[in-house]
Design a protein around this motif. Structure first.
Motif, PDB file in Angstrom:
ATOM      1  N   TYR A 132      94.340  24.964 130.443  1.00 29.39           N
ATOM      2  CA  TYR A 132      93.323  24.797 131.487  1.00 29.39           C
ATOM      3  C   TYR A 132      91.947  25.288 131.044  1.00 29.39           C
ATOM      4  CZ  TYR A 132      96.994  23.341 134.640  1.00 29.39           C
ATOM      5  OH  TYR A 132      98.024  22.642 135.222  1.00 29.39           O
ATOM      6  N   SER A 133      91.921  26.287 130.206  1.00 29.39           N
ATOM      7  CA  SER A 133      90.636  26.740 129.662  1.00 29.39           C
ATOM      8  C   SER A 133      90.018  25.657 128.787  1.00 29.39           C
ATOM      9  CB  SER A 133      90.840  28.028 128.864  1.00 29.39           C
ATOM     10  OG  SER A 133      89.635  28.440 128.263  1.00 29.39           O
ATOM     11  N   SER A 134      90.829  25.037 127.946  1.00 27.01           N
ATOM     12  CA  SER A 134      90.336  23.961 127.075  1.00 27.01           C
ATOM     13  C   SER A 134      89.895  22.762 127.902  1.00 27.01           C
ATOM     14  CB  SER A 134      91.434  23.537 126.090  1.00 27.01           C
ATOM     15  OG  SER A 134      91.805  24.602 125.251  1.00 27.01           O
ATOM     16  N   ARG A 135      90.630  22.474 128.957  1.00 30.70           N
ATOM     17  CA  ARG A 135      90.276  21.330 129.805  1.00 30.70           C
ATOM     18  C   ARG A 135      88.958  21.586 130.537  1.00 30.70           C
ATOM     19  NH1 ARG A 135      91.324  17.903 134.331  1.00 30.70           N
ATOM     20  NH2 ARG A 135      92.172  15.923 133.555  1.00 30.70           N
ATOM     21  N   ALA A 136      88.782  22.798 131.017  1.00 30.57           N
ATOM     22  CA  ALA A 136      87.536  23.143 131.703  1.00 30.57           C
ATOM     23  C   ALA A 136      86.345  22.989 130.763  1.00 30.57           C
ATOM     24  CB  ALA A 136      87.610  24.566 132.241  1.00 30.57           C
ATOM     25  N   ASP A 137      86.507  23.411 129.519  1.00 27.75           N
ATOM     26  CA  ASP A 137      85.424  23.271 128.542  1.00 27.75           C
ATOM     27  C   ASP A 137      85.100  21.798 128.279  1.00 27.75           C
ATOM     28  OD1 ASP A 137      85.267  26.004 128.312  1.00 27.75           O
ATOM     29  OD2 ASP A 137      86.478  26.118 126.481  1.00 27.75           O
ATOM     30  N   ALA A 138      86.157  20.976 128.197  1.00 26.26           N
ATOM     31  CA  ALA A 138      85.944  19.552 127.941  1.00 26.26           C
ATOM     32  C   ALA A 138      85.230  18.882 129.117  1.00 26.26           C
ATOM     33  CB  ALA A 138      87.284  18.863 127.680  1.00 26.26           C
ATOM     34  N   ILE A 139      85.595  19.237 130.328  1.00 24.49           N
ATOM     35  CA  ILE A 139      84.960  18.660 131.520  1.00 24.49           C
ATOM     36  C   ILE A 139      83.497  19.088 131.605  1.00 24.49           C
ATOM     37  CG2 ILE A 139      84.948  18.730 134.051  1.00 24.49           C
ATOM     38  CD1 ILE A 139      88.009  18.869 133.920  1.00 24.49           C
ATOM     39  N   ASP A 140      83.216  20.309 131.226  1.00 25.09           N
ATOM     40  CA  ASP A 140      81.856  20.834 131.314  1.00 25.09           C
ATOM     41  C   ASP A 140      80.884  20.057 130.424  1.00 25.09           C
ATOM     42  OD1 ASP A 140      80.139  22.886 132.463  1.00 25.09           O
ATOM     43  OD2 ASP A 140      79.967  23.674 130.423  1.00 25.09           O
ATOM     44  N   LYS A 141      81.406  19.347 129.438  1.00 24.64           N
ATOM     45  CA  LYS A 141      80.556  18.598 128.510  1.00 24.64           C
ATOM     46  C   LYS A 141      80.189  17.210 129.028  1.00 24.64           C
ATOM     47  CE  LYS A 141      82.317  21.061 124.464  1.00 24.64           C
ATOM     48  NZ  LYS A 141      83.097  20.974 123.198  1.00 24.64           N
ATOM     49  N   VAL A 190      79.637   7.515 133.158  1.00 23.90           N
ATOM     50  CA  VAL A 190      80.645   8.288 132.439  1.00 23.90           C
ATOM     51  C   VAL A 190      80.577   7.959 130.952  1.00 23.90           C
ATOM     52  CG1 VAL A 190      83.089   8.836 132.254  1.00 23.90           C
ATOM     53  CG2 VAL A 190      82.132   8.207 134.460  1.00 23.90           C
ATOM     54  N   ASN A 191      80.507   8.985 130.114  1.00 23.66           N
ATOM     55  CA  ASN A 191      80.494   8.808 128.661  1.00 23.66           C
ATOM     56  C   ASN A 191      81.918   8.499 128.185  1.00 23.66           C
ATOM     57  OD1 ASN A 191      80.719   9.533 125.811  1.00 23.66           O
ATOM     58  ND2 ASN A 191      78.610  10.249 126.004  1.00 23.66           N
ATOM     59  N   LEU A 192      82.117   7.309 127.636  1.00 26.51           N
ATOM     60  CA  LEU A 192      83.452   6.860 127.249  1.00 26.51           C
ATOM     61  C   LEU A 192      84.080   7.758 126.187  1.00 26.51           C
ATOM     62  CD1 LEU A 192      85.726   4.805 127.485  1.00 26.51           C
ATOM     63  CD2 LEU A 192      84.541   3.381 125.791  1.00 26.51           C
ATOM     64  N   HIS A 193      83.264   8.259 125.274  1.00 23.03           N
ATOM     65  CA  HIS A 193      83.807   9.120 124.216  1.00 23.03           C
ATOM     66  C   HIS A 193      84.299  10.452 124.800  1.00 23.03           C
ATOM     67  CE1 HIS A 193      82.693   6.440 120.992  1.00 23.03           C
ATOM     68  NE2 HIS A 193      81.457   6.360 121.465  1.00 23.03           N
ATOM     69  N   ARG A 194      83.581  10.965 125.795  1.00 22.63           N
ATOM     70  CA  ARG A 194      84.046  12.179 126.471  1.00 22.63           C
ATOM     71  C   ARG A 194      85.350  11.905 127.220  1.00 22.63           C
ATOM     72  NH1 ARG A 194      82.018  16.315 123.900  1.00 22.63           N
ATOM     73  NH2 ARG A 194      79.744  16.320 123.816  1.00 22.63           N
ATOM     74  N   VAL A 195      85.430  10.709 127.808  1.00 24.71           N
ATOM     75  CA  VAL A 195      86.661  10.317 128.500  1.00 24.71           C
ATOM     76  C   VAL A 195      87.843  10.322 127.533  1.00 24.71           C
ATOM     77  CG1 VAL A 195      87.871   8.353 129.537  1.00 24.71           C
ATOM     78  CG2 VAL A 195      85.611   9.007 130.371  1.00 24.71           C
ATOM     79  N   LYS A 196      87.647   9.720 126.371  1.00 26.93           N
ATOM     80  CA  LYS A 196      88.728   9.655 125.388  1.00 26.93           C
ATOM     81  C   LYS A 196      89.093  11.046 124.868  1.00 26.93           C
ATOM     82  CE  LYS A 196      88.058   4.922 123.757  1.00 26.93           C
ATOM     83  NZ  LYS A 196      87.801   4.043 122.591  1.00 26.93           N
ATOM     84  N   ALA A 197      88.077  11.907 124.727  1.00 28.49           N
ATOM     85  CA  ALA A 197      88.351  13.271 124.259  1.00 28.49           C
ATOM     86  C   ALA A 197      89.204  14.028 125.269  1.00 28.49           C
ATOM     87  CB  ALA A 197      87.036  14.012 124.014  1.00 28.49           C
ATOM     88  N   LEU A 198      88.875  13.889 126.547  1.00 24.21           N
ATOM     89  CA  LEU A 198      89.646  14.575 127.582  1.00 24.21           C
ATOM     90  C   LEU A 198      91.042  13.977 127.704  1.00 24.21           C
ATOM     91  CD1 LEU A 198      89.846  16.672 129.810  1.00 24.21           C
ATOM     92  CD2 LEU A 198      88.705  15.057 131.364  1.00 24.21           C
ATOM     93  N   ALA A 199      91.145  12.659 127.611  1.00 27.41           N
ATOM     94  CA  ALA A 199      92.451  12.002 127.671  1.00 27.41           C
ATOM     95  C   ALA A 199      93.338  12.432 126.498  1.00 27.41           C
ATOM     96  CB  ALA A 199      92.280  10.487 127.680  1.00 27.41           C
ATOM     97  N   ALA A 200      92.718  12.563 125.322  1.00 24.64           N
ATOM     98  CA  ALA A 200      93.482  12.997 124.144  1.00 24.64           C
ATOM     99  C   ALA A 200      93.987  14.420 124.316  1.00 24.64           C
ATOM    100  CB  ALA A 200      92.602  12.894 122.897  1.00 24.64           C
TER     101      ALA A 200
END
Length: 254
Positions: A132-141, A190-200
């Motif tokens: 959840y910490s990693s996910r929060a960081d990814a969302i913040d970007k 929505v930035n598609l690359h950020r989407v893919k990073a979070l999905a990954a």
């Protein structure tokens, strides 16, 4: 110490007797998870990208959340069961004597298995706790998300006047103001690359959780099998009539 020894036997017996139903429940939970097979990772990633592309990237991933709960509960249980069985074995290690040590060898081998499986569970618990910490960081970007800043300003003033028509006078005043600004970038898209990073990230955690659950189950079934096959040697390594546990109940592992 005899009461603790008897209690440890009862606890170990309870784990053994409930073992099959525990495994059945875990197998059922594993079967309920949606993505399976050799391409489970890509299945999960594609599904997560489709959901995140809708724009609500802050919404919890319900699939990963379900796997997270099931797996971490199982890992915690596996660690606790191994620790309980380690206590059972250690309290039944007899005093050191020459000869008739085959049962003690069985105890030592089982203890090693328990320690290895417990450490696997503990390691997986530690690693998955960072999700959840990693996910929060990814969302913040994500730059399309509205970011709000608030500035609050306070001021106060006072003055004194003497000799006026109404005599001495003291005046005080104060004021406060709040300024709130909301900003977005990328035009709110929505930035598609950020989407893919979070999905990954979500997909990787999903597969890690499934692997950890399967590993825990594999280890647990081996523990149960060894416990059932070797119960007599584990509880009474020198036979039922042996009483050499020491007056203080201490044991030596050798």
């Amino acid at each position: 110490m005899d009461s603790y020894r008897k209690k440890s036997s009862a606890d170990a017996r309870s784990i053994l007797e409930s073992g099959i139903s525990t495994l059945d429940a875990l197998n059922s939970s594993l079967a309920d998870l949606p993505f399976k097979g050799n391409d489970a990772l890509s299945q999960a990633e594609s599904a997560f990208v489709a959901t995140l592309a809708e724009g609500d990237v802050e919404k919890a991933n319900e699939v990963v959340d379900a796997a997270y709960k099931v797996t971490r509960d199982a890992l915690s249980m596996g660690s606790n069961h191994s620790r309980t069985l380690e206590r059972f074995v250690n309290l039944h290690v007899p005093q050191m004597e020459d000869g008739n040590n085959f049962g003690v060898t069985v105890q030592l081998m089982f203890s090693r298995l328990l320690k290895e499986e417990r450490e696997k569970c503990d390691k997986s618990l530690s690693e998955t706790s960072k999700y959840y910490s990693s996910r929060a960081d990814a969302i913040d970007k994500f730059s399309h998300l509205a970011k709000t800043s608030k500035t609050e300003t306070k001021s106060s003033a006072s003055s004194n006047a003497t000799g006026g028509k109404d005599g001495d006078e003291k005046k005080e005043s104060s004021s406060a103001s709040t300024e709130e600004k909301t900003s977005t970038s990328d035009g709110g898209k929505v930035n598609l690359h950020r989407v893919k990073a979070l999905a990954a990230l979500d997909a990787q955690m999903y597969t890690d959780l499934v692997d950890a659950l399967q590993t825990m189950m594999d280890g647990f079934v081996v523990i149960l099998d060894n416990l059932e096959k070797n119960w007599d040697k584990l509880e009474s390594p020198r036979g039922k009539g042996y009483g050499g546990y020491g007056s203080g109940g201490s044991s030596m592992v050798y």
